[in-house]
Scaffold this motif. Structure first.
Motif: not given
Length: 107
Positions: A13-27
């Motif tokens: 929401q605040d733009g820290t994570l932009a669309p398309g940003t890859r998140l870490p794996t669950v593990r």
């Protein structure tokens, strides 16, 4: 699990994570946060159900694109929901507030 969802949703929401940003794996995230893998997996599923992230199997999980009006509306709804929870407002009362605001906004 709720804290993971809230943190990621807020960062989107605040733009820290932009669309398309890859998140870490669950593990990897579970290891970083010293949590059970299933806890993080549930959080990612909830975020996907909320259309905040897109899970692409082996290709990873990325922040979903915000599409114009729908994206703005979802972002505002997430903000409202988070504030309602923070203030301890129950679902029925929160829904009444939204309905009243919609009625007041219509000409």
């Amino acid at each position: 699990m709720r804290q993971i969802c809230d943190a990621i949703a807020h960062a989107v929401q605040d733009g820290t994570l932009a669309p398309g940003t890859r998140l870490p794996t669950v593990r990897a995230l579970a290891a970083d946060l010293d949590l059970a893998v299933n806890t993080v997996a549930k959080a990612f599923r909830r975020l996907e159900e909320s259309r905040i992230v897109i899970t692409r199997g082996r290709a990873g999980t990325v922040v979903a694109p915000l599409d114009g009006v729908a994206g703005r509306l979802e972002s505002a709804a997430r903000d409202f929901a988070a504030l309602s929870v923070q203030l301890g407002v129950d679902r029925v009362r929160a829904e009444r507030v939204v309905v009243a605001a919609l009625d007041a906004a219509r000409p």
